[in-house]
Enzyme design. Structure first.
Site, PDB file in Angstrom:
ATOM      1  N   ALA A  61       0.854  -1.192   0.000  1.00 13.96           N
ATOM      2  CA  ALA A  61       0.000   0.000   0.000  1.00 13.96           C
ATOM      3  C   ALA A  61       0.892   1.244   0.000  1.00 13.96           C
ATOM      4  CB  ALA A  61      -0.889  -0.007   1.235  1.00 13.96           C
ATOM      5  N   GLY A 100       0.568  -5.168   0.933  1.00 12.65           N
ATOM      6  CA  GLY A 100      -0.515  -5.251  -0.044  1.00 12.65           C
ATOM      7  C   GLY A 100      -0.045  -5.856  -1.355  1.00 12.65           C
ATOM      8  N   GLU A 103      -0.314  -9.438  -0.826  1.00 15.06           N
ATOM      9  CA  GLU A 103      -1.750  -9.764  -0.736  1.00 15.06           C
ATOM     10  C   GLU A 103      -2.379  -9.793  -2.128  1.00 15.06           C
ATOM     11  OE1 GLU A 103      -2.344  -6.646   2.283  1.00 15.06           O
ATOM     12  OE2 GLU A 103      -3.419  -8.178   3.405  1.00 15.06           O
ATOM     13  N   GLU A 123       3.467  -5.329   7.451  1.00 16.91           N
ATOM     14  CA  GLU A 123       2.552  -4.328   8.021  1.00 16.91           C
ATOM     15  C   GLU A 123       2.744  -4.131   9.510  1.00 16.91           C
ATOM     16  OE1 GLU A 123       1.790  -6.520   5.746  1.00 16.91           O
ATOM     17  OE2 GLU A 123       0.364  -5.718   4.299  1.00 16.91           O
TER      18      GLU A 123
HETATM   19  C1  LIG Z   1      -8.436   0.662   6.789  1.00 13.21           C
HETATM   20  C2  LIG Z   1      -7.363   0.967   5.758  1.00 13.21           C
HETATM   21  C3  LIG Z   1      -7.069  -0.220   4.840  1.00 13.21           C
HETATM   22  C4  LIG Z   1      -5.682  -0.129   4.265  1.00 13.21           C
HETATM   23  C5  LIG Z   1      -5.302  -1.477   3.705  1.00 13.21           C
HETATM   24  C6  LIG Z   1      -3.822  -1.629   3.803  1.00 13.21           C
HETATM   25  C7  LIG Z   1      -3.460  -3.021   3.404  1.00 13.21           C
HETATM   26  C8  LIG Z   1      -2.061  -3.329   3.562  1.00 13.21           C
HETATM   27  O1  LIG Z   1      -1.783  -4.468   3.381  1.00 13.21           O
HETATM   28  C9  LIG Z   1      -1.082  -2.317   4.030  1.00 13.21           C
HETATM   29  C10 LIG Z   1       0.271  -2.313   3.373  1.00 13.21           C
HETATM   30  O2  LIG Z   1       0.581  -2.825   2.328  1.00 13.21           O
HETATM   31  S1  LIG Z   1       1.330  -1.410   4.248  1.00 13.21           S
HETATM   32  C11 LIG Z   1       2.796  -1.345   3.256  1.00 13.21           C
HETATM   33  C12 LIG Z   1       3.572  -2.576   3.405  1.00 13.21           C
HETATM   34  N1  LIG Z   1       4.819  -2.422   2.695  1.00 13.21           N
HETATM   35  C13 LIG Z   1       5.952  -2.143   3.313  1.00 13.21           C
HETATM   36  O3  LIG Z   1       6.034  -2.008   4.512  1.00 13.21           O
HETATM   37  C14 LIG Z   1       7.154  -2.007   2.425  1.00 13.21           C
HETATM   38  C15 LIG Z   1       7.805  -0.698   2.686  1.00 13.21           C
HETATM   39  N2  LIG Z   1       8.954  -0.495   1.821  1.00 13.21           N
HETATM   40  C16 LIG Z   1      10.123  -1.141   2.007  1.00 13.21           C
HETATM   41  O4  LIG Z   1      10.268  -2.021   2.825  1.00 13.21           O
HETATM   42  C17 LIG Z   1      11.275  -0.714   1.144  1.00 13.21           C
HETATM   43  O5  LIG Z   1      11.022   0.600   0.745  1.00 13.21           O
HETATM   44  C18 LIG Z   1      11.500  -1.610  -0.113  1.00 13.21           C
HETATM   45  C19 LIG Z   1      12.038  -2.960   0.354  1.00 13.21           C
HETATM   46  C20 LIG Z   1      10.217  -1.765  -0.872  1.00 13.21           C
HETATM   47  C21 LIG Z   1      12.517  -0.930  -1.039  1.00 13.21           C
HETATM   48  O6  LIG Z   1      13.701  -0.661  -0.319  1.00 13.21           O
HETATM   49  P1  LIG Z   1      14.851   0.267  -0.952  1.00 13.21           P
HETATM   50  O7  LIG Z   1      15.947   0.340   0.065  1.00 13.21           O
HETATM   51  O8  LIG Z   1      15.152  -0.193  -2.315  1.00 13.21           O
HETATM   52  O9  LIG Z   1      14.174   1.696  -1.149  1.00 13.21           O
HETATM   53  P2  LIG Z   1      13.640   2.716  -0.050  1.00 13.21           P
HETATM   54  O10 LIG Z   1      14.638   3.805   0.108  1.00 13.21           O
HETATM   55  O11 LIG Z   1      13.165   2.014   1.153  1.00 13.21           O
HETATM   56  O12 LIG Z   1      12.341   3.257  -0.786  1.00 13.21           O
HETATM   57  C22 LIG Z   1      12.436   4.059  -1.957  1.00 13.21           C
HETATM   58  C23 LIG Z   1      11.397   5.157  -1.847  1.00 13.21           C
HETATM   59  O13 LIG Z   1      10.093   4.567  -1.901  1.00 13.21           O
HETATM   60  C24 LIG Z   1       9.334   4.949  -0.760  1.00 13.21           C
HETATM   61  N3  LIG Z   1       8.482   3.810  -0.397  1.00 13.21           N
HETATM   62  C25 LIG Z   1       8.863   2.535  -0.226  1.00 13.21           C
HETATM   63  N4  LIG Z   1       7.798   1.765   0.044  1.00 13.21           N
HETATM   64  C26 LIG Z   1       6.727   2.581   0.045  1.00 13.21           C
HETATM   65  C27 LIG Z   1       5.343   2.384   0.261  1.00 13.21           C
HETATM   66  N5  LIG Z   1       4.843   1.173   0.506  1.00 13.21           N
HETATM   67  N6  LIG Z   1       4.532   3.443   0.172  1.00 13.21           N
HETATM   68  C28 LIG Z   1       5.019   4.665  -0.088  1.00 13.21           C
HETATM   69  N7  LIG Z   1       6.330   4.924  -0.301  1.00 13.21           N
HETATM   70  C29 LIG Z   1       7.162   3.886  -0.237  1.00 13.21           C
HETATM   71  C30 LIG Z   1      10.375   5.277   0.294  1.00 13.21           C
HETATM   72  O14 LIG Z   1       9.865   6.136   1.276  1.00 13.21           O
HETATM   73  C31 LIG Z   1      11.465   5.916  -0.542  1.00 13.21           C
HETATM   74  O15 LIG Z   1      11.093   7.225  -0.841  1.00 13.21           O
HETATM   75  P3  LIG Z   1      11.883   8.464  -0.229  1.00 13.21           P
HETATM   76  O16 LIG Z   1      11.615   8.391   1.257  1.00 13.21           O
HETATM   77  O17 LIG Z   1      11.271   9.650  -0.863  1.00 13.21           O
HETATM   78  O18 LIG Z   1      13.322   8.228  -0.564  1.00 13.21           O
END
Ligand SMILES: CCCCCCCC(=O)CC(=O)SCCNC(=O)CCNC(=O)[C@H](O)C(C)(C)COP(=O)(O)OP(=O)(O)OC[C@H]1O[C@@H](n2cnc3c(N)ncnc32)[C@H](O)[C@@H]1OP(=O)(O)O
Ligand SMILES: NC(=O)C1=CN([C@@H]2O[C@H](COP(=O)(O)OP(=O)(O)OC[C@H]3O[C@@H](n4cnc5c(N)ncnc54)[C@H](O)[C@@H]3O)[C@@H](O)[C@H]2O)C=CC1
Length: 719
Positions: A61, A100, A103, A123
């Site tokens: 998400a 998500g 999922e 999450e």
């Molecule tokens: C009642 C309400 C109902 C709602 C339903 C919700 C249902 C759900 O099931 C909820 C969810 O999905 S919650 C999200 C779960 N996903 C995560 O926790 C993954 C988060 N991301 C990561 O682990 C790493 O970024 C990752 C491993 C992906 C990549 O790592 P890297 O080291 O390559 O890159 P990063 O520096 O971490 O990330 C690059 C830029 O992308 C931004 N970002 C990453 N994941 C995001 C995400 N999921 N949403 C928004 N922005 C995200 C990150 O912030 C970064 O951007 P900048 O901060 O600008 O550099």
């Protein structure tokens, strides 16, 4: 957004396009809903492949949307529409499928992953649970125990393990999308019902109730007050005990509570703060975007004590060659033996060969002449460190970076004795240095942007969260620790016990209370520093009353404890009694209680009842107050920097977001009011006097934390 293409005549290829991680923003959810409907309606399309652009399936998400009113199609019906359709849908997972994203893949009928892909339901680390069916579909797919593990820890699983667990159907090292397209063609016509996870029963072992109970007990113990892991177990219990629909209902109810919780806000703040601190900026205008790090292939470590050993191991684990220097053969051999054992243990954990060949152990500084970067970790003693830096400056190559691991000495004073002060920075690691995730990069007044960039980047290579800080006694973390420790000692004087203070702080969420932490670090460390600064020992001003030093309240209690030979965990006796020297089992010690009683009697202190709320307020609000001073002095660039230092270096509970975030959650007027209250009661304790920044913020209506930088007296002045 989602791109649509028809390939090989009969396969619809849907590509999620939302760089960098294809998060499921409203636009992407809209795109998926539209393209899936189109594919299911098109009679020419027999099967569907869903993939992500740029080698990333989906990072879940869009976390940034959580702070806004939710718009666009919700995830649950979107995923249900994919699963319920009558055409096979294959997820082609490259990069990551998280939250998500996984999922969505679980709603598909098949999953093919690249060998390098990672999947997981993280999450819980954001204070949530997988509320798009993840808690109901994953247990149906892989069983209760492994699903509990993944959902309550949020850990990422590599493709091969995902295959073993049954999360994915196939792993490939070829083009995942091509393989998925071929696969999608082959499965046309095969029965789809068994592939629709929501229609399947959850495989449950006969002792499922015991399993769930044990999981709940374990999770509660580990959670330190975090509510999301507990909710995750409840949701998986629903998958084990209820039909799918009722389970989904439970999942939604639990999510609704979590979503509004302050813990979820704190954890999501930490997610972005952790990334934001990497974007540093100096007062000169140099910043992470315009300053390039120089490559470090050969490093050196001076001093193989507690810190030097850990730093050496961290460097070697990152594949960097190290020259390790000690003073004598005896010290060198001891250091070598311990480093070798540490490396072997680390390699064993990862099933790798220990890279001992990367280290050259020596007693000669002359061997440093081709090192790109040197980290000094000798005793905390300014004259000694100056001597070492002088020597480094003459033996190292002219462009070598010279770094110090000092815990609080003046980096500029060290830089001044070298020929290249612009190449000197602090690299303040935390013990154990190969484990702890924090690195404070201390920017001296003459440190060049290149030196800062190199230290910050090296920290990242070592797997650390690097935070750039200014140069002042104790930098950020240790400077804030001082009032925290002092308040804890004052509370003992006034009537508390070590176990009462620690109990309150552990209930707050710290892994260890202040006295157990001090026992672990060794009580002699602080004792030595207090002696050197004339607070105890022969240099004390004889005109000072026993509980005052340099015009302020002072508690000699920790000195008394050390004088009794109680040095902490290492010799089995400190604020607590331990099972053995070096043992970890702490029990309250009646001798300490007696010492406290005698001390109070001697100083005419009438003990009073100290409650847990006072412990938390006095210790933590004093620490937070110092944090505001640090911000105003320009020693930390923003509240996020301070918060990440405390979360990654000092065991601050992440679900409370860090000290500055916590202050905002409690309410700045309340923090101010309590500090005023305690300061009035203890006017001889300057750290309780509310800081000017806190007052300014309250006077300005307590603005949100992301605007605090606008209120700083000297923004970034020391960075
Ligand atoms: C009642 C309400 C109902 C709602 C339903 C919700 C249902 C759900 O099931 C909820 C969810 O999905 S919650 C999200 C779960 N996903 C995560 O926790 C993954 C988060 N991301 C990561 O682990 C790493 O970024 C990752 C491993 C992906 C990549 O790592 P890297 O080291 O390559 O890159 P990063 O520096 O971490 O990330 C690059 C830029 O992308 C931004 N970002 C990453 N994941 C995001 C995400 N999921 N949403 C928004 N922005 C995200 C990150 O912030 C970064 O951007 P900048 O901060 O600008 O550099
Ligand atoms: N112990 C801790 O938790 C932390 C310590 N630090 C800082 O790290 C530095 C080192 O601390 P520890 O490792 O705890 O000290 P330590 O006492 O365990 O080790 C210091 C080592 O330096 C060696 N040494 C002394 N002079 C030397 C020289 N001229 N050349 C080569 N080696 C020399 C000693 O033989 C000893 O092995 C200090 O500045 C300390 O403040 C920083 C963060 C945490």
């Amino acid at each position: 957004m989602a791109r649509y293409a028809q390939v090989h005549g009969s396969v619809a290829l849907i590509t999620l396009t939302n760089p960098p991680v294809n998060a499921l923003s409203a636009a992407v959810r809209h795109g998926i809903t539209e393209t899936v409907t189109r594919a299911l309606r098109d009679p020419e399309v027999k099967s569907v492949v869903i993939c992500g652009e740029n080698g990333v399936f989906c990072g879940g998400a869009d976390i940034r949307e959580f702070a806004k009113p939710m718009g666009g199609p919700p995830l649950v019906p979107m995923i249900a529409a994919i699963e319920e359709g009558d055409k096979p849908v294959v997820a082609a997972i490259e990069g990551v499928a998280l939250g998500g994203g996984l999922e969505l893949a679980l709603g598909c009928h098949y999953r093919i992953a690249h060998t390098k892909a990672l999947v997981g339901l993280p999450e819980v680390t954001l204070g949530l649970l997988p509320a798009a069916g993840g808690t109901q579909r994953l247990p149906r797919l892989i069983g209760i125990a492994p699903a509990l593990d993944l959902i309550t820890t949020g850990r990422h699983v590599a493709a091969q393990q995902a295959l073993k667990l049954g999360i994915v159907d196939q792993v490939t090292d070829q083009s995942t999308v091509d393989v998925a397209i071929q696969f999608a063609k082959q499965v046309v016509g095969q029965p789809l019902l068994p592939r629709k996870l929501s229609t399947q029963p959850t495989p449950c072992p006969p002792d499922v109730d015991i399993l769930l109970e044990e999981a709940m007990t374990q999770v509660k113990r580990r959670a330190r007050g975090a509510i999301a892991p507990v909710a995750c177990v409840m949701a998986v219990r629903a998958a084990a005990t209820l039909p799918y629909r009722a389970g989904m209902q439970k999942e939604q109810e639990l999510m609704a509570t979590l979503f509004r919780s302050s813990q979820a806000h704190a954890l999501q703040y930490c997610f972005f703060a952790q990334r934001a601190v990497g974007r540093w900026k100096l007062s000169s205008g140099a910043h992470s975007g315009n300053s390039k790090p120089r490559p470090v292939s050969k490093a050196a470590v001076i001093g193989l004590g507690t810190m030097g050993r850990g730093i050496t191991v961290a460097l070697v684990k990152a594949g960097i060659a190290v020259v390790a220097v000690e003073t004598s053969d005896k010290q060198l051999q001891m250091g070598k033996q311990i480093v070798s054992e540490m490396l072997k243990r680390e390699a064993q954990k990862r099933n790798e060969t220990p890279r001992l060949d990367l280290i050259r152990f020596t007693t000669s500084m002359l061997e440093l002449k081709d090192s790109d970067l040197v980290i000094e970790a000798v005793f905390e003693d300014m004259p000694l460190k100056k001597q070492v830096f002088k020597e480094l400056s003459s033996v190292c190559k002219a462009d070598a970076f010279l770094c110090t691991n000092t815990s609080g000495l003046d980096v500029d004073e060290l830089a001044a004795v070298t020929k290249t002060p612009e190449l000197v920075v602090g690299m303040h690691f935390f013990a154990p240095a190969h484990v702890m995730k924090l690195l404070e990069v201390v920017c001296g007044s003459r440190s060049s942007p290149e030196a800062v960039a190199t230290a910050m980047y090296l920290g990242k290579r070592l797997g650390k969260v690097s935070v750039a800080v200014g140069n002042c006694p104790g930098f950020v973390g240790n400077r804030m620790l001082r009032p925290y420790l002092e308040e804890a000692n004052f509370l003992l004087e006034e009537g508390a016990t070590p176990e009462l203070v620690d109990g309150a702080l552990e209930e707050f969420g710290f892994a260890m209370g202040v006295f157990r932490m001090s026992d672990l670090s060794g009580l002699d460390v602080g004792w030595r520093i207090r002696k050197e600064s004339g607070l105890t020992g022969p240099d004390v001003d004889p005109s000072d009353p026993p509980r005052r030093r340099q015009g302020q309240r002072y508690s000699p209690l920790p000195d008394l404890v050390c004088e009794q030979g109680r040095l902490g965990q290492k010799n089995g006796r400190g604020w607590y009694l331990y099972d053995k020297p070096g043992g970890r089992v702490a029990t309250p010690d009646p001798k300490i209680h007696q010492l406290l009683e005698e001390y109070r009697l001697k100083h005419g202190i009438r003990p009073r009842r100290v409650d847990r709320q006072e412990v938390v307020e006095r210790c933590l609000f004093a620490l937070i107050n110092e944090g505001f001073r640090i911000l105003d002095d320009g020693i930390a660039a923003g509240p996020e920097d301070i918060d990440m230092i405390y979360v990654f270096g000092y065991g601050w509970p992440r679900h409370r977001g860090g000290p500055m975030f916590y202050a905002g959650m409690v309410g700045l007027p309340k923090v101010l009011e309590r500090l005023e209250h305690y300061w009035q009661a203890h006017p001889d304790v300057p750290h309780l006097e509310p800081s000017a920044l806190l007052r300014r913020l309250v006077d300005s209506g307590s603005p949100p934390i992301d605007t605090w930088r606008d209120f700083l007296q000297r923004p970034h002045s020391q960075l």
